[in-house]
Design a protein around this motif. Sequence first.
Motif, mmCIF file in Angstrom:
data_model
loop_
_atom_site.group_PDB
_atom_site.id
_atom_site.type_symbol
_atom_site.label_atom_id
_atom_site.label_comp_id
_atom_site.label_asym_id
_atom_site.label_seq_id
_atom_site.Cartn_x
_atom_site.Cartn_y
_atom_site.Cartn_z
ATOM 1 N N LEU A 1 -51.899 10.560 -34.971
ATOM 2 C CA LEU A 1 -52.416 10.060 -33.698
ATOM 3 C C LEU A 1 -51.818 8.698 -33.413
ATOM 4 C CD1 LEU A 1 -56.186 10.887 -34.327
ATOM 5 C CD2 LEU A 1 -54.502 12.320 -33.183
ATOM 6 N N VAL A 2 -51.371 8.504 -32.168
ATOM 7 C CA VAL A 2 -50.788 7.224 -31.773
ATOM 8 C C VAL A 2 -51.426 6.778 -30.472
ATOM 9 C CG1 VAL A 2 -48.698 5.980 -31.171
ATOM 10 C CG2 VAL A 2 -48.599 7.790 -32.902
ATOM 11 N N GLU A 3 -52.116 5.632 -30.526
ATOM 12 C CA GLU A 3 -52.774 5.086 -29.340
ATOM 13 C C GLU A 3 -51.854 4.108 -28.626
ATOM 14 O OE1 GLU A 3 -56.137 4.883 -32.592
ATOM 15 O OE2 GLU A 3 -53.993 4.466 -32.467
ATOM 16 N N SER A 4 -52.104 3.930 -27.350
ATOM 17 C CA SER A 4 -51.427 2.907 -26.560
ATOM 18 C C SER A 4 -52.311 2.577 -25.364
ATOM 19 C CB SER A 4 -50.051 3.387 -26.100
ATOM 20 O OG SER A 4 -50.176 4.525 -25.272
ATOM 21 N N GLY A 5 -51.952 1.486 -24.675
ATOM 22 C CA GLY A 5 -52.643 1.156 -23.441
ATOM 23 C C GLY A 5 -53.609 -0.005 -23.513
ATOM 24 N N GLY A 6 -53.801 -0.557 -24.699
ATOM 25 C CA GLY A 6 -54.678 -1.713 -24.814
ATOM 26 C C GLY A 6 -54.070 -2.948 -24.168
ATOM 27 N N GLY A 7 -54.878 -3.981 -24.042
ATOM 28 C CA GLY A 7 -54.399 -5.224 -23.453
ATOM 29 C C GLY A 7 -55.547 -6.146 -23.116
ATOM 30 N N SER A 8 -55.227 -7.180 -22.358
ATOM 31 C CA SER A 8 -56.226 -8.170 -21.937
ATOM 32 C C SER A 8 -56.456 -8.038 -20.441
ATOM 33 C CB SER A 8 -55.740 -9.582 -22.272
ATOM 34 O OG SER A 8 -55.612 -9.745 -23.661
ATOM 35 N N VAL A 9 -57.722 -7.985 -20.049
ATOM 36 C CA VAL A 9 -58.081 -7.862 -18.633
ATOM 37 C C VAL A 9 -59.266 -8.774 -18.351
ATOM 38 C CG1 VAL A 9 -57.250 -5.495 -18.386
ATOM 39 C CG2 VAL A 9 -59.613 -5.911 -19.067
ATOM 40 N N PRO A 10 -59.448 -9.176 -17.100
ATOM 41 C CA PRO A 10 -60.632 -9.958 -16.743
ATOM 42 C C PRO A 10 -61.848 -9.046 -16.641
ATOM 43 C CG PRO A 10 -59.297 -9.583 -14.812
ATOM 44 C CD PRO A 10 -58.520 -9.046 -15.972
ATOM 45 N N GLU A 11 -63.013 -9.652 -16.708
ATOM 46 C CA GLU A 11 -64.255 -8.897 -16.542
ATOM 47 C C GLU A 11 -64.235 -8.136 -15.222
ATOM 48 O OE1 GLU A 11 -67.680 -11.344 -16.880
ATOM 49 O OE2 GLU A 11 -69.094 -9.665 -16.862
ATOM 50 N N GLY A 12 -64.649 -6.872 -15.286
ATOM 51 C CA GLY A 12 -64.617 -6.020 -14.103
ATOM 52 C C GLY A 12 -63.337 -5.226 -13.947
ATOM 53 N N GLY A 13 -62.373 -5.504 -14.792
ATOM 54 C CA GLY A 13 -61.092 -4.811 -14.707
ATOM 55 C C GLY A 13 -61.127 -3.430 -15.330
ATOM 56 N N SER A 14 -59.962 -2.786 -15.325
ATOM 57 C CA SER A 14 -59.832 -1.425 -15.840
ATOM 58 C C SER A 14 -58.627 -1.314 -16.760
ATOM 59 C CB SER A 14 -59.661 -0.426 -14.686
ATOM 60 O OG SER A 14 -60.792 -0.409 -13.842
ATOM 61 N N LEU A 15 -58.727 -0.391 -17.693
ATOM 62 C CA LEU A 15 -57.614 -0.027 -18.565
ATOM 63 C C LEU A 15 -57.698 1.468 -18.824
ATOM 64 C CD1 LEU A 15 -57.556 -2.793 -21.359
ATOM 65 C CD2 LEU A 15 -55.768 -2.368 -19.666
ATOM 66 N N ARG A 16 -56.539 2.051 -19.107
ATOM 67 C CA ARG A 16 -56.516 3.443 -19.550
ATOM 68 C C ARG A 16 -55.790 3.514 -20.881
ATOM 69 N NH1 ARG A 16 -53.853 8.954 -17.001
ATOM 70 N NH2 ARG A 16 -51.930 7.972 -17.754
ATOM 71 N N LEU A 17 -56.509 3.972 -21.893
ATOM 72 C CA LEU A 17 -55.936 4.175 -23.211
ATOM 73 C C LEU A 17 -55.423 5.603 -23.335
ATOM 74 C CD1 LEU A 17 -58.639 2.456 -25.465
ATOM 75 C CD2 LEU A 17 -56.721 1.421 -24.239
ATOM 76 N N SER A 18 -54.339 5.753 -24.092
ATOM 77 C CA SER A 18 -53.765 7.069 -24.351
ATOM 78 C C SER A 18 -53.687 7.307 -25.843
ATOM 79 C CB SER A 18 -52.356 7.168 -23.752
ATOM 80 O OG SER A 18 -52.373 6.973 -22.363
ATOM 81 N N CYS A 19 -53.803 8.558 -26.233
ATOM 82 C CA CYS A 19 -53.688 8.941 -27.634
ATOM 83 C C CYS A 19 -52.888 10.237 -27.691
ATOM 84 C CB CYS A 19 -55.064 9.138 -28.256
ATOM 85 S SG CYS A 19 -55.033 9.830 -29.932
ATOM 86 N N VAL A 20 -51.705 10.157 -28.286
ATOM 87 C CA VAL A 20 -50.853 11.337 -28.426
ATOM 88 C C VAL A 20 -51.053 11.925 -29.815
ATOM 89 C CG1 VAL A 20 -48.512 12.225 -28.382
ATOM 90 C CG2 VAL A 20 -49.163 10.385 -26.828
ATOM 91 N N ALA A 21 -51.377 13.205 -29.856
ATOM 92 C CA ALA A 21 -51.613 13.901 -31.122
ATOM 93 C C ALA A 21 -50.445 14.812 -31.457
ATOM 94 C CB ALA A 21 -52.904 14.711 -31.035
ATOM 95 N N SER A 22 -50.067 14.840 -32.718
ATOM 96 C CA SER A 22 -48.985 15.725 -33.162
ATOM 97 C C SER A 22 -49.250 16.145 -34.598
ATOM 98 C CB SER A 22 -47.626 15.017 -33.060
ATOM 99 O OG SER A 22 -47.590 13.896 -33.919
ATOM 100 N N GLY A 23 -48.558 17.209 -35.011
ATOM 101 C CA GLY A 23 -48.597 17.581 -36.414
ATOM 102 C C GLY A 23 -49.700 18.523 -36.825
ATOM 103 N N TYR A 24 -50.644 18.835 -35.944
ATOM 104 C CA TYR A 24 -51.686 19.770 -36.351
ATOM 105 C C TYR A 24 -51.181 21.184 -36.112
ATOM 106 C CZ TYR A 24 -52.766 19.569 -31.334
ATOM 107 O OH TYR A 24 -52.689 19.569 -29.970
ATOM 108 N N THR A 25 -51.540 22.075 -37.010
ATOM 109 C CA THR A 25 -50.923 23.395 -37.002
ATOM 110 C C THR A 25 -51.850 24.506 -36.544
ATOM 111 O OG1 THR A 25 -51.501 23.683 -39.325
ATOM 112 C CG2 THR A 25 -49.339 22.772 -38.837
ATOM 113 N N SER A 26 -53.141 24.300 -36.585
ATOM 114 C CA SER A 26 -54.016 25.395 -36.211
ATOM 115 C C SER A 26 -55.364 24.872 -35.785
ATOM 116 C CB SER A 26 -54.201 26.367 -37.388
ATOM 117 O OG SER A 26 -54.834 25.711 -38.461
ATOM 118 N N GLY A 27 -56.083 25.699 -35.052
ATOM 119 C CA GLY A 27 -57.425 25.350 -34.654
ATOM 120 C C GLY A 27 -57.460 24.417 -33.467
ATOM 121 N N SER A 28 -58.636 24.251 -32.958
ATOM 122 C CA SER A 28 -58.843 23.334 -31.852
ATOM 123 C C SER A 28 -59.289 21.993 -32.411
ATOM 124 C CB SER A 28 -59.903 23.894 -30.908
ATOM 125 O OG SER A 28 -59.497 25.128 -30.378
ATOM 126 N N LEU A 29 -59.006 20.963 -31.676
ATOM 127 C CA LEU A 29 -59.374 19.629 -32.124
ATOM 128 C C LEU A 29 -60.508 19.059 -31.293
ATOM 129 C CD1 LEU A 29 -55.931 17.867 -32.719
ATOM 130 C CD2 LEU A 29 -57.516 18.754 -34.434
#
Length: 133
Positions: free
Chosen positions: A4-32
């Motif tokens: 799992l690799v996250e991205s999208g963090g940072g510094s924002v003022p109060e009331g602001g918005s951010l969108r974090l992302s998480c890319v998943a790889s390497g799993y071979t079976s089943g639902s996550l």
Amino acid sequence: QAQLVESGGGSVPEGGSLRLSCVASGYTSGSLCMGWFREAPGKEREGIAGIYTGEGVTRSVTRYASSVKGRFSISQDNVANTVYLQMNNLKPEDTAMYYCAAETCMTQIQALAVIPGGTYSYWGQGTQVTVAS
């Protein structure tokens, strides 16, 4: 084994918005089951959002901690193997390291026991979110 690799963090003022992302790889079976956690200095790690899209589920199942409900939204792009955390109306108390986590969930019943703050086997490295007052 899922990576799992996250991205999208940072510094924002109060009331602001951010969108974090998480890319998943390497799993071979089943639902996550996918979850977002956060850990602030001196506080316990908190599971804040979780999502499950698996066998027999026509709509994604999502769960939120009360501390973020109504402000944060988790979503999943199965084609891109990416989970997002949209964070709106951020507050200084949202300042923390945010982690993506994954667990194999074979059924919706299992998923409801996992998301958002249950036991996960796979973790990302974290991304820092800082909200200034």
